[in-house]
Design an enzyme around this catalytic site. Structure first.
Site, PDB file in Angstrom:
ATOM      1  CB  CYS A   1      -0.975  -0.049   1.178  1.00 38.92           C
ATOM      2  SG  CYS A   1      -2.383   1.070   0.998  1.00 38.92           S
TER       3      CYS A   1
ATOM      4  CG  HIS B   1      -3.395  -3.746   3.445  1.00 39.36           C
ATOM      5  ND1 HIS B   1      -2.316  -3.126   4.048  1.00 39.36           N
ATOM      6  CD2 HIS B   1      -4.098  -2.760   2.836  1.00 39.36           C
ATOM      7  CE1 HIS B   1      -2.371  -1.820   3.815  1.00 39.36           C
ATOM      8  NE2 HIS B   1      -3.444  -1.571   3.085  1.00 39.36           N
TER       9      HIS B   1
ATOM     10  CD  GLU C   1      -0.594  -5.896   5.587  1.00 38.50           C
ATOM     11  OE1 GLU C   1      -0.833  -4.675   5.673  1.00 38.50           O
ATOM     12  OE2 GLU C   1      -0.407  -6.482   4.497  1.00 38.50           O
TER      13      GLU C   1
END
Length: 227
Positions: free
Chosen positions: A86, A203, A205
């Site tokens: 990002c 994302h 994660e």
């Protein structure tokens, strides 16, 4: 793999990234403040998402001038691994470690939703726990995720196999409807020439544990931990 997470003022995803790395590697990554320049002993540097310096000027433009980024460039030049997610992707393009730029979303609106990413190659240190053509879910949260490069650069990325992920349907189809931010050729992530620097907008994660709603992103971090 020993990892460090670069932290700028305004970054807000460093703890999410640390959790993802810890779950895969079993070791806590080092937090690297943006004024640090000694990155010795680190194999992987991660630049997480957020709003470095409040996204003033352009997203990532001010962070690209921070002292740490000179050390990150040197780390990459030595063949070290770098992951930018990002805002991290935006910073990598601003420093020239990756080509192109991230523009305002085509809708001119901030996007916060799940998307699906198709894996374009599965022979890199980031993606070898996926299969080529496989699709995984990943949250997106950005206002400037519209990947842009001129046609010559896009053709070079395609020809060199440097497109990492594309926005797709759950079945892997590349359609205009899945390209919510307007990125050129549905590109969601790209590699450097040596395939050791990866930038992507969504994302992974944020999907590394069933309590988060799934583990779609965990293979990426498992692959890094095993490298």
């Amino acid at each position: 793999m020993k990892a460090g997470i670069v932290v700028f003022p305004g970054i807000n995803r460093e703890r999410d990234m640390a959790l993802a790395l810890e779950r895969s590697a079993g070791a806590r990554p080092r937090m690297v403040w943006h004024t640090e320049t000694d990155l010795s002993g680190l194999d992987l540097l991660v630049i997480p998402g957020g709003f470095s310096y409040g996204d003033y000027l352009r997203c990532g433009a001010m962070a690209a001038q921070s002292p740490v980024m000179g050390a990150v460039r040197a780390h990459a030049a030595r063949g070290g691994y770098v992951l930018g997610v990002c805002n991290g992707f935006q910073i990598l393009t601003e420093t020239g470690l990756l080509p192109g730029a991230l523009l305002r979303n085509a809708s001119l609106r901030f996007l916060s939703m799940d998307c699906h990413l198709r894996v374009e190659r599965a022979d890199t240190v980031f993606t070898n726990r996926y299969q080529r053509g496989s699709v995984f879910r990943s949250p997106m949260a950005h206002g400037d995720g519209n990947y842009f490069a001129d046609d010559a650069t896009l053709d070079r990325l395609e020809g060199e196999g440097r497109v990492a992920f594309r926005y797709a349907t759950p079945q892997g189809e590349i359609t205009p409807e899945t390209n919510r931010n307007g990125s050129a050729r549905n590109i969601a992530g790209i590699y450097s020439e040596n395939l050791r620097v990866l930038g992507l907008m969504p994302h992974p994660e944020d999907l590394v544990d069933p309590l988060m709603g799934g583990e779609d992103g965990k293979p990426l971090f498992d692959a890094l931990a095993a490298a």
